[in-house]
Design a protein around this motif. Structure first.
Motif, PDB file in Angstrom:
ATOM      1  N   LYS A  99       0.719  -1.124  -0.048  1.00  0.00           N
ATOM      2  CA  LYS A  99      -0.254  -0.067  -0.002  1.00  0.00           C
ATOM      3  C   LYS A  99       0.738   1.114  -0.120  1.00  0.00           C
ATOM      4  CE  LYS A  99      -3.378   0.296   2.884  1.00  0.00           C
ATOM      5  NZ  LYS A  99      -4.177   0.207   4.317  1.00  0.00           N
ATOM      6  N   ASN A 100       0.489   2.249  -0.709  1.00  0.00           N
ATOM      7  CA  ASN A 100       1.324   3.543  -0.669  1.00  0.00           C
ATOM      8  C   ASN A 100       0.044   4.715  -0.271  1.00  0.00           C
ATOM      9  OD1 ASN A 100       2.093   5.967  -2.023  1.00  0.00           O
ATOM     10  ND2 ASN A 100       3.615   4.902  -3.255  1.00  0.00           N
ATOM     11  N   PRO A 101       0.407   5.462   0.656  1.00  0.00           N
ATOM     12  CA  PRO A 101       1.718   5.317   1.368  1.00  0.00           C
ATOM     13  C   PRO A 101       1.236   4.393   2.643  1.00  0.00           C
ATOM     14  CG  PRO A 101       0.350   7.235   2.196  1.00  0.00           C
ATOM     15  CD  PRO A 101      -0.367   6.862   0.921  1.00  0.00           C
ATOM     16  N   THR A 102       2.543   3.617   3.211  1.00  0.00           N
ATOM     17  CA  THR A 102       2.317   3.154   4.299  1.00  0.00           C
ATOM     18  C   THR A 102       3.893   2.888   4.947  1.00  0.00           C
ATOM     19  OG1 THR A 102       1.379   0.870   5.214  1.00  0.00           O
ATOM     20  CG2 THR A 102       2.667   0.838   3.259  1.00  0.00           C
ATOM     21  N   THR A 103       3.652   2.741   6.171  1.00  0.00           N
ATOM     22  CA  THR A 103       4.960   2.086   6.773  1.00  0.00           C
ATOM     23  C   THR A 103       4.903   1.702   7.984  1.00  0.00           C
ATOM     24  OG1 THR A 103       6.924   3.196   7.892  1.00  0.00           O
ATOM     25  CG2 THR A 103       5.279   4.697   7.935  1.00  0.00           C
ATOM     26  N   ASN A 104       5.560   0.420   8.414  1.00  0.00           N
ATOM     27  CA  ASN A 104       5.555  -0.231   9.760  1.00  0.00           C
ATOM     28  C   ASN A 104       6.755   0.222  10.632  1.00  0.00           C
ATOM     29  OD1 ASN A 104       7.276  -1.769   8.151  1.00  0.00           O
ATOM     30  ND2 ASN A 104       6.915  -3.543   9.586  1.00  0.00           N
ATOM     31  N   VAL A 105       7.276   1.222  10.374  1.00  0.00           N
ATOM     32  CA  VAL A 105       8.468   1.810  11.216  1.00  0.00           C
ATOM     33  C   VAL A 105       7.858   1.796  12.676  1.00  0.00           C
ATOM     34  CG1 VAL A 105       9.999   3.447  11.696  1.00  0.00           C
ATOM     35  CG2 VAL A 105       9.760   2.699   9.358  1.00  0.00           C
ATOM     36  N   TRP A 106       6.332   1.977  12.639  1.00  0.00           N
ATOM     37  CA  TRP A 106       6.050   2.252  14.244  1.00  0.00           C
ATOM     38  C   TRP A 106       6.323   1.004  14.911  1.00  0.00           C
ATOM     39  CZ3 TRP A 106       2.345  -1.335  15.509  1.00  0.00           C
ATOM     40  CH2 TRP A 106       1.341  -1.769  14.420  1.00  0.00           C
ATOM     41  N   GLN A 107       6.307  -0.318  14.345  1.00  0.00           N
ATOM     42  CA  GLN A 107       6.456  -1.512  15.108  1.00  0.00           C
ATOM     43  C   GLN A 107       7.973  -1.480  15.683  1.00  0.00           C
ATOM     44  OE1 GLN A 107       5.290  -4.353  12.051  1.00  0.00           O
ATOM     45  NE2 GLN A 107       3.555  -4.919  13.037  1.00  0.00           N
ATOM     46  N   LEU A 108       8.973  -0.945  14.869  1.00  0.00           N
ATOM     47  CA  LEU A 108      10.310  -0.907  15.445  1.00  0.00           C
ATOM     48  C   LEU A 108      10.354   0.010  16.568  1.00  0.00           C
ATOM     49  CD1 LEU A 108      13.403  -1.454  15.554  1.00  0.00           C
ATOM     50  CD2 LEU A 108      13.502   0.307  13.352  1.00  0.00           C
ATOM     51  N   VAL A 109       9.594   1.166  16.370  1.00  0.00           N
ATOM     52  CA  VAL A 109       9.853   2.214  17.412  1.00  0.00           C
ATOM     53  C   VAL A 109       9.079   1.804  18.728  1.00  0.00           C
ATOM     54  CG1 VAL A 109       9.012   4.658  17.782  1.00  0.00           C
ATOM     55  CG2 VAL A 109      10.057   3.998  15.754  1.00  0.00           C
ATOM     56  N   ASN A 110       7.990   1.104  18.432  1.00  0.00           N
ATOM     57  CA  ASN A 110       7.363   0.441  19.592  1.00  0.00           C
ATOM     58  C   ASN A 110       8.237  -0.344  20.488  1.00  0.00           C
ATOM     59  OD1 ASN A 110       5.104   1.701  19.057  1.00  0.00           O
ATOM     60  ND2 ASN A 110       4.018  -0.048  18.630  1.00  0.00           N
ATOM     61  N   ARG A 111       9.197  -0.893  19.584  1.00  0.00           N
ATOM     62  CA  ARG A 111       9.874  -2.161  20.387  1.00  0.00           C
ATOM     63  C   ARG A 111      11.232  -1.279  20.925  1.00  0.00           C
ATOM     64  NH1 ARG A 111      11.965  -4.848  22.933  1.00  0.00           N
ATOM     65  NH2 ARG A 111      13.063  -6.921  22.664  1.00  0.00           N
ATOM     66  N   LEU A 112      11.666   0.008  20.276  1.00  0.00           N
ATOM     67  CA  LEU A 112      12.513   0.644  21.050  1.00  0.00           C
ATOM     68  C   LEU A 112      12.193   1.258  22.156  1.00  0.00           C
ATOM     69  CD1 LEU A 112      14.674   2.185  17.718  1.00  0.00           C
ATOM     70  CD2 LEU A 112      14.737  -0.121  19.062  1.00  0.00           C
ATOM     71  N   THR A 113      10.799   1.861  22.119  1.00  0.00           N
ATOM     72  CA  THR A 113      10.510   2.669  23.263  1.00  0.00           C
ATOM     73  C   THR A 113       9.596   1.881  24.287  1.00  0.00           C
ATOM     74  OG1 THR A 113       8.498   3.180  21.988  1.00  0.00           O
ATOM     75  CG2 THR A 113      10.417   4.600  21.662  1.00  0.00           C
ATOM     76  N   ASP A 114       9.571   0.582  24.274  1.00  0.00           N
ATOM     77  CA  ASP A 114       8.658  -0.259  25.109  1.00  0.00           C
ATOM     78  C   ASP A 114       9.017   0.276  26.624  1.00  0.00           C
ATOM     79  OD1 ASP A 114       6.997  -2.104  25.959  1.00  0.00           O
ATOM     80  OD2 ASP A 114       8.366  -3.640  25.996  1.00  0.00           O
ATOM     81  N   GLY A 115       7.987   0.585  27.458  1.00  0.00           N
ATOM     82  CA  GLY A 115       8.210   0.924  28.777  1.00  0.00           C
ATOM     83  C   GLY A 115       8.982   2.260  29.095  1.00  0.00           C
ATOM     84  N   ALA A 116       9.097   2.976  28.073  1.00  0.00           N
ATOM     85  CA  ALA A 116      10.009   4.453  28.137  1.00  0.00           C
ATOM     86  C   ALA A 116       8.712   5.433  28.239  1.00  0.00           C
ATOM     87  CB  ALA A 116      11.020   4.621  27.129  1.00  0.00           C
ATOM     88  N   LYS A 117       9.214   6.727  28.819  1.00  0.00           N
ATOM     89  CA  LYS A 117       8.569   7.779  28.541  1.00  0.00           C
ATOM     90  C   LYS A 117       6.958   8.037  28.176  1.00  0.00           C
ATOM     91  CE  LYS A 117      12.539  10.525  27.890  1.00  0.00           C
ATOM     92  NZ  LYS A 117      13.303  11.733  27.170  1.00  0.00           N
ATOM     93  N   SER A 118       6.183   7.957  29.344  1.00  0.00           N
ATOM     94  CA  SER A 118       4.543   7.684  29.263  1.00  0.00           C
ATOM     95  C   SER A 118       4.078   8.601  27.960  1.00  0.00           C
ATOM     96  CB  SER A 118       3.882   7.912  30.495  1.00  0.00           C
ATOM     97  OG  SER A 118       4.193   9.156  31.041  1.00  0.00           O
ATOM     98  N   GLN A 119       4.540   9.863  27.969  1.00  0.00           N
ATOM     99  CA  GLN A 119       4.265  10.905  27.082  1.00  0.00           C
ATOM    100  C   GLN A 119       4.025  10.461  25.740  1.00  0.00           C
ATOM    101  OE1 GLN A 119       6.830  11.367  29.053  1.00  0.00           O
ATOM    102  NE2 GLN A 119       8.612  12.577  27.846  1.00  0.00           N
ATOM    103  N   LEU A 120       4.853   9.417  25.343  1.00  0.00           N
ATOM    104  CA  LEU A 120       4.903   9.012  23.862  1.00  0.00           C
ATOM    105  C   LEU A 120       3.640   8.286  23.554  1.00  0.00           C
ATOM    106  CD1 LEU A 120       8.234   7.389  23.861  1.00  0.00           C
ATOM    107  CD2 LEU A 120       7.723   9.662  23.023  1.00  0.00           C
ATOM    108  N   ARG A 121       2.680   8.147  24.510  1.00  0.00           N
ATOM    109  CA  ARG A 121       1.054   7.571  24.065  1.00  0.00           C
ATOM    110  C   ARG A 121       0.100   8.598  23.902  1.00  0.00           C
ATOM    111  NH1 ARG A 121       2.913   4.068  28.256  1.00  0.00           N
ATOM    112  NH2 ARG A 121       1.801   5.313  29.838  1.00  0.00           N
ATOM    113  N   ALA A 122       0.534   9.867  23.846  1.00  0.00           N
ATOM    114  CA  ALA A 122      -0.412  11.000  23.480  1.00  0.00           C
ATOM    115  C   ALA A 122      -1.101  10.951  22.256  1.00  0.00           C
ATOM    116  CB  ALA A 122       0.424  12.253  23.701  1.00  0.00           C
TER     117      ALA A 122
END
Length: 219
Positions: free
Chosen positions: A189-212
């Motif tokens: 699909k265009n546009p699309t990106t699943n970089v969010w999955q990698l970012v979720n992995r890197l930020t797991d458990g970090a800074k609660s404000q990222l869930r805004a």
């Protein structure tokens, strides 16, 4: 004064052992991630900036570069992992759809050896744009995305990525990208990106404000 008895068996309070670890300087093991980028500048600059910004104590991240077609990126990631099979708990490759013809081969090769892919269609700049705008229009190339990025980040230069320009919109980007592709598998699909999955992995458990919640800006 009577000496205090050490807690033992059922006398131990919850968390006693973890308290001992903290006092003795023993740390819980971190997850060790290797991320191999298929571009020389933009992706590694962003990911290193993200890593340093998050400073997630639960994850260590090594960012490597192989500016090449997706399957070559996967092969390079295999080589790095094979140099020391115990060095990393998880391996990712960050690649674009762009004009590459070997993406399906790369996906098969990565799946066979347990490497995960963060794929952007047409390119990583889709992920960058989602930090500042809710973009859903088809994009033929990076050249079509650049004007949108410069509209929101006037000094934007793909050779000089500053994570500070994107930090405030990180939660927005994750939510917007998830809306484009909730499964993280629809790379055609265009546009699309699943970089969010990698970012979720890197930020797991970090800074609660990222869930805004995301802002309503659109392009």
């Amino acid at each position: 004064m009577a000496r205090q008895k050490k807690p033992s068996g059922s006398d131990r309070r919850p968390g006693y052992e973890s308290d001992i670890r903290r006092r003795s300087g023993v740390r819980e093991p971190r997850d060790r991630l290797l991320v191999v980028c298929g571009a020389a500048v933009t992706e590694p600059a962003y990911l290193k900036g993200l890593r340093d910004y998050i400073a997630n104590p639960a994850v260590t991240v090594k960012v490597a570069v192989k500016a090449a077609a997706p399957n070559q990126v996967v092969e390079y990631a295999k080589q790095l992992r094979n140099q020391d099979r115990n060095a990393f708990d998880e391996v990712w490759c960050v690649v674009d759809v762009d004009q590459f013809q070997d993406l399906q081969v790369a996906r098969t090769s990565a799946k066979d050896v347990g490497i995960r892919l963060a794929i952007s269609n047409p390119c990583f700049e889709v992920w960058l744009l989602l930090h500042v705008a809710d973009h859903k229009a088809h994009c033929g190339s990076y050249g079509e995305l650049e004007p949108y990025l410069k509209r929101h980040i006037p000094h934007y230069d793909k050779t000089r990525i500053r994570f500070a320009d994107y930090a405030a919109g990180l939660a927005d980007a994750r939510i917007r990208a998830h809306r484009l592709d909730p499964s993280g598998l629809e790379y055609t699909k265009n546009p699309t990106t699943n970089v969010w999955q990698l970012v979720n992995r890197l930020t797991d458990g970090a800074k609660s404000q990222l869930r805004a919640q995301p802002r309503s800006t659109t392009t």
